[in-house]
Design a protein around this motif. Structure first.
Motif, mmCIF file in Angstrom:
data_model
loop_
_atom_site.group_PDB
_atom_site.id
_atom_site.type_symbol
_atom_site.label_atom_id
_atom_site.label_comp_id
_atom_site.label_asym_id
_atom_site.label_seq_id
_atom_site.Cartn_x
_atom_site.Cartn_y
_atom_site.Cartn_z
ATOM 1 N N CYS A 4 0.839 -1.200 0.000
ATOM 2 C CA CYS A 4 0.000 0.000 0.000
ATOM 3 C C CYS A 4 0.878 1.257 0.000
ATOM 4 C CB CYS A 4 -0.923 -0.018 1.215
ATOM 5 S SG CYS A 4 -2.016 1.407 1.331
ATOM 6 N N LEU A 5 1.883 1.256 0.862
ATOM 7 C CA LEU A 5 2.820 2.382 0.921
ATOM 8 C C LEU A 5 3.524 2.572 -0.419
ATOM 9 C CD1 LEU A 5 4.343 4.562 2.578
ATOM 10 C CD2 LEU A 5 5.981 2.776 3.172
ATOM 11 N N ASP A 6 3.949 1.484 -1.020
ATOM 12 C CA ASP A 6 4.625 1.547 -2.307
ATOM 13 C C ASP A 6 3.716 2.155 -3.376
ATOM 14 O OD1 ASP A 6 7.019 1.011 -3.845
ATOM 15 O OD2 ASP A 6 5.823 -0.521 -4.886
ATOM 16 N N ALA A 7 2.452 1.762 -3.379
ATOM 17 C CA ALA A 7 1.498 2.299 -4.363
ATOM 18 C C ALA A 7 1.290 3.801 -4.162
ATOM 19 C CB ALA A 7 0.165 1.555 -4.258
ATOM 20 N N VAL A 8 1.172 4.217 -2.908
ATOM 21 C CA VAL A 8 0.978 5.637 -2.608
ATOM 22 C C VAL A 8 2.208 6.445 -3.030
ATOM 23 C CG1 VAL A 8 0.754 7.316 -0.715
ATOM 24 C CG2 VAL A 8 -0.692 5.276 -0.763
ATOM 25 N N LEU A 9 3.390 5.938 -2.695
ATOM 26 C CA LEU A 9 4.627 6.647 -3.047
ATOM 27 C C LEU A 9 4.834 6.705 -4.557
ATOM 28 C CD1 LEU A 9 7.038 5.343 -0.281
ATOM 29 C CD2 LEU A 9 6.032 7.632 -0.469
ATOM 30 N N LYS A 10 4.477 5.643 -5.241
ATOM 31 C CA LYS A 10 4.618 5.625 -6.698
ATOM 32 C C LYS A 10 3.714 6.684 -7.331
ATOM 33 C CE LYS A 10 4.911 2.403 -10.502
ATOM 34 N NZ LYS A 10 4.854 0.997 -10.894
ATOM 35 N N SER A 57 15.897 10.100 -1.958
ATOM 36 C CA SER A 57 16.897 9.747 -2.975
ATOM 37 C C SER A 57 16.714 8.305 -3.436
ATOM 38 C CB SER A 57 18.314 9.926 -2.430
ATOM 39 O OG SER A 57 18.568 11.266 -2.150
ATOM 40 N N ILE A 58 16.479 7.411 -2.497
ATOM 41 C CA ILE A 58 16.288 5.998 -2.828
ATOM 42 C C ILE A 58 14.998 5.806 -3.610
ATOM 43 C CG2 ILE A 58 15.866 3.704 -1.842
ATOM 44 C CD1 ILE A 58 17.731 4.613 0.516
ATOM 45 N N ILE A 59 13.926 6.446 -3.154
ATOM 46 C CA ILE A 59 12.621 6.319 -3.821
ATOM 47 C C ILE A 59 12.677 6.919 -5.220
ATOM 48 C CG2 ILE A 59 10.247 7.180 -3.755
ATOM 49 C CD1 ILE A 59 10.494 6.874 -0.635
ATOM 50 N N ARG A 60 13.275 8.079 -5.354
ATOM 51 C CA ARG A 60 13.360 8.715 -6.676
ATOM 52 C C ARG A 60 14.148 7.850 -7.649
ATOM 53 N NH1 ARG A 60 15.302 14.800 -8.447
ATOM 54 N NH2 ARG A 60 14.816 14.474 -10.642
ATOM 55 N N ALA A 61 15.268 7.320 -7.203
ATOM 56 C CA ALA A 61 16.072 6.463 -8.079
ATOM 57 C C ALA A 61 15.267 5.240 -8.516
ATOM 58 C CB ALA A 61 17.350 6.028 -7.364
ATOM 59 N N ARG A 62 14.561 4.652 -7.576
ATOM 60 C CA ARG A 62 13.780 3.451 -7.902
ATOM 61 C C ARG A 62 12.688 3.755 -8.914
ATOM 62 N NH1 ARG A 62 11.143 0.676 -3.017
ATOM 63 N NH2 ARG A 62 9.155 1.524 -3.645
ATOM 64 N N TYR A 63 11.918 4.792 -8.681
ATOM 65 C CA TYR A 63 10.815 5.108 -9.586
ATOM 66 C C TYR A 63 11.270 5.722 -10.903
ATOM 67 C CZ TYR A 63 7.809 3.902 -5.711
ATOM 68 O OH TYR A 63 7.183 3.240 -4.693
ATOM 69 N N ASP A 64 12.485 6.247 -10.934
ATOM 70 C CA ASP A 64 13.043 6.742 -12.197
ATOM 71 C C ASP A 64 13.700 5.615 -12.993
ATOM 72 O OD1 ASP A 64 12.157 9.290 -11.701
ATOM 73 O OD2 ASP A 64 14.130 10.169 -11.347
ATOM 74 N N GLY A 65 13.748 4.414 -12.415
ATOM 75 C CA GLY A 65 14.283 3.261 -13.135
ATOM 76 C C GLY A 65 15.743 2.964 -12.871
ATOM 77 N N PHE A 66 16.294 3.546 -11.808
ATOM 78 C CA PHE A 66 17.698 3.323 -11.475
ATOM 79 C C PHE A 66 17.834 2.896 -10.012
ATOM 80 C CE2 PHE A 66 17.463 6.724 -14.670
ATOM 81 C CZ PHE A 66 18.154 6.109 -15.705
ATOM 82 N N PRO A 67 17.276 1.749 -9.642
ATOM 83 C CA PRO A 67 17.314 1.358 -8.222
ATOM 84 C C PRO A 67 18.743 1.245 -7.717
ATOM 85 C CG PRO A 67 16.608 -0.471 -9.607
ATOM 86 C CD PRO A 67 16.713 0.726 -10.502
ATOM 87 N N ILE A 68 19.011 1.890 -6.603
ATOM 88 C CA ILE A 68 20.368 1.912 -6.059
ATOM 89 C C ILE A 68 20.451 1.248 -4.694
ATOM 90 C CG2 ILE A 68 21.268 3.891 -7.319
ATOM 91 C CD1 ILE A 68 20.361 5.700 -5.067
ATOM 92 N N ARG A 69 19.319 1.117 -4.018
ATOM 93 C CA ARG A 69 19.299 0.537 -2.687
ATOM 94 C C ARG A 69 17.849 0.300 -2.291
ATOM 95 N NH1 ARG A 69 22.671 3.118 2.241
ATOM 96 N NH2 ARG A 69 24.386 2.347 0.984
ATOM 97 N N ASN A 70 17.626 -0.638 -1.387
ATOM 98 C CA ASN A 70 16.283 -0.881 -0.868
ATOM 99 C C ASN A 70 16.077 -0.106 0.420
ATOM 100 O OD1 ASN A 70 15.423 -2.695 -2.874
ATOM 101 N ND2 ASN A 70 16.510 -4.358 -1.864
ATOM 102 N N LEU A 71 14.846 0.309 0.628
ATOM 103 C CA LEU A 71 14.488 0.932 1.893
ATOM 104 C C LEU A 71 14.295 -0.160 2.932
ATOM 105 C CD1 LEU A 71 11.894 3.474 0.532
ATOM 106 C CD2 LEU A 71 14.068 4.051 1.584
ATOM 107 N N PRO A 72 14.445 0.183 4.213
ATOM 108 C CA PRO A 72 14.169 -0.828 5.233
ATOM 109 C C PRO A 72 12.677 -1.194 5.206
ATOM 110 C CG PRO A 72 14.631 1.309 6.231
ATOM 111 C CD PRO A 72 14.866 1.451 4.768
ATOM 112 N N PRO A 73 12.333 -2.410 5.592
ATOM 113 C CA PRO A 73 10.910 -2.779 5.646
ATOM 114 C C PRO A 73 10.157 -1.784 6.537
ATOM 115 C CG PRO A 73 12.291 -4.688 6.043
ATOM 116 C CD PRO A 73 13.200 -3.493 6.018
ATOM 117 N N PHE A 74 8.978 -1.416 6.092
ATOM 118 C CA PHE A 74 8.210 -0.384 6.792
ATOM 119 C C PHE A 74 7.781 -0.853 8.175
ATOM 120 C CE2 PHE A 74 4.231 1.852 7.834
ATOM 121 C CZ PHE A 74 4.706 3.140 7.836
ATOM 122 N N ASN A 75 8.087 -0.037 9.153
ATOM 123 C CA ASN A 75 7.660 -0.240 10.532
ATOM 124 C C ASN A 75 6.974 1.052 10.938
ATOM 125 O OD1 ASN A 75 7.888 0.242 13.456
ATOM 126 N ND2 ASN A 75 8.963 -1.715 13.483
#
Length: 153
Positions: A4-10, A57-75
């Protein structure tokens, strides 16, 4: 919850509509810079702000198609304030530039999609230059708007 968080952020990232950066190493360089700033943060607010920059920075890279790192699991108890701060901070900056361009009657006002910190005139000048807007007018209106526009550090 993570999906759900991923969909909202996207969707939020798509709404911001930031332009892709080139070369792709820009995303890694930006993350390194944000991590350095995060390590040097001293106060709670500085750490929150810099952590939100790292996440962005991590989210922007991922959604721009250049994943550089994963975010920690949401807590929720650990990360909700970071995500809330990040969305507020970058949405307010994005809105600031849109309103400044509108008040300037810039011909390209609907294509201005920026999130750099507008606290300094030099950043206003860079954005105006990038979009071929009258720099003096853009800075003047930006200065006036900064007095009333809520911006987060």
């Amino acid at each position: 919850m993570q999906r759900c968080l991923d969909a909202v952020l996207k969707r939020w990232h798509k709404t911001l509509g930031l332009s892709l950066q080139s070369p792709p190493s820009w995303y890694r360089d930006r993350l390194r810079e944000e991590l350095r700033e995060r390590r040097s943060a001293r106060t709670f607010l500085e750490r929150l702000s810099e952590t939100s920059d790292v996440y962005f920075s991590i989210i922007r890279a991922r959604y721009d198609g250049f994943p550089i790192r994963n975010l920690p699991p949401f807590n929720f108890s650990r990360h909700s304030s970071v995500y809330a701060y990040m969305v507020a901070k970058y949405s307010l900056r994005w809105g600031f530039y849109r309103v400044t361009a509108l008040l300037c009657r810039a011909p390209c006002r609907y294509s201005i999609r920026e999130v750099v910190n507008p606290a300094k005139d030099s950043k206003l000048k860079e954005v105006a230059s990038r979009h071929e807007v009258d720099q003096d007018k853009f800075i003047r209106i930006g200065r006036t708007l900064r007095r009333v526009w809520p911006l987060l550090p």
